[in-house]
Design an enzyme around this catalytic site. Structure first.
Site, PDB file in Angstrom:
ATOM      1  N   ASP A   1       0.859  -1.186   0.000  1.00 54.44           N
ATOM      2  CA  ASP A   1       0.000   0.000   0.000  1.00 54.44           C
ATOM      3  C   ASP A   1       0.894   1.234   0.000  1.00 54.44           C
ATOM      4  OD1 ASP A   1      -1.944  -1.889   0.258  1.00 54.44           O
ATOM      5  OD2 ASP A   1      -2.772  -1.134   2.140  1.00 54.44           O
TER       6      ASP A   1
ATOM      7  N   ASP B   1     -15.368  -3.374  -1.613  1.00 51.30           N
ATOM      8  CA  ASP B   1     -14.978  -3.213  -0.216  1.00 51.30           C
ATOM      9  C   ASP B   1     -16.253  -3.124   0.600  1.00 51.30           C
ATOM     10  OD1 ASP B   1     -12.401  -3.001  -1.253  1.00 51.30           O
ATOM     11  OD2 ASP B   1     -12.495  -0.817  -1.327  1.00 51.30           O
TER      12      ASP B   1
END
EC number: 5.3.1.16
Length: 237
Positions: A8, A129
């Site tokens: 990330d 998500d």
């Protein structure tokens, strides 16, 4: 089952957030390309990248760092975060990524997303998500009234590369994945489902594999050594 280590990115650095909260950030490396090479050296064939700045800004922000990472390894790489238009898709595919993940744009512009999937067959992944089964958008800053499985079914006849299904409640918490939700999603669709969020131990990998998931993303657990990549790869087999 495939194992996708995760990198990330915020401001060009390798970080992890807890439950997508930008205020709960841990920096693990200032050299993401070296981190990617270390994953490859341990046997990884796949790499999941997230442009967290992009997710917040609504446009890719770490493209040059992503280019460096892709150039540094011989792996299948995917990226998500802030991909909201065709220009972003083209830019990222030109960098050499295997596939690009879209979430917010797919939810808010479903017809456009279908067109993009037809134009770039098997190059686009649907990022779903979810929090308690409901889809979250805008870098997890908003929770919609759309059911995650129902959203996936909307794109049943589209040439998707995969569905990346992230359970926000478990993400970055090192408390195990939501295996039941992941299995429900895989059973509901005909495309590969990539489980994301909470994968912490070898037993977690085994449970997802036995539940029929096509792949699993592992992030914080690799950085904090609650699981090693070789052990995860072995369990996935």
């Amino acid at each position: 089952m495939e194992i996708w280590p995760a990198i990330d990115l915020i401001a060009g650095r390798c970080v992890r957030l807890q439950q997508g909260d930008y205020e709960r950030e841990t920096v693990f490396s200032d050299n993401p390309a070296a981190m990617a090479r270390s994953f490859q050296d341990l046997g990884a064939k796949y790499l999941h990248l997230v442009d967290l700045d992009g997710a917040k800004a609504g446009k890719p922000c770490n493209t040059e760092v992503i280019r460096e990472i892709v150039s540094a390894v011989d792996m299948q790489c995917e990226v998500g975060g802030g991909v909201r238009d065709e220009a972003a898709i083209e830019t990222l595919l030109d960098v050499g990524l295997t596939r690009v993940v879209l979430g917010t744009a797919a939810l808010k512009q479903a017809d456009w997303f279908r067109q993009m999937c037809e134009k770039y067959p098997n190059k686009l992944a649907l990022g779903i998500d979810a929090k308690d089964g409901w889809v979250a958008t805008e870098g997890w800053l908003e929770v919609s009234q759309t059911n995650a499985v129902e959203m996936a079914k909307q794109f049943a006849n589209v040439p998707l590369a995969a569905i990346i299904y992230t359970d926000i409640a478990t993400d970055g918490m090192l408390q195990g994945p939501n295996v039941a939700a992941m299995a429900e999603m895989q059973q509901a669709v005909d495309v590969p489902v990539v489980a994301s969020g909470g994968v912490t131990t070898v037993d977690d990998v085994t449970a997802l594999s036995e539940a029929g998931l096509a792949a699993a993303i592992i992030g914080r657990a690799l950085y904090e050594d609650t699981i090693t990549l070789p052990a995860a790869l072995a369990a996935a087999q």
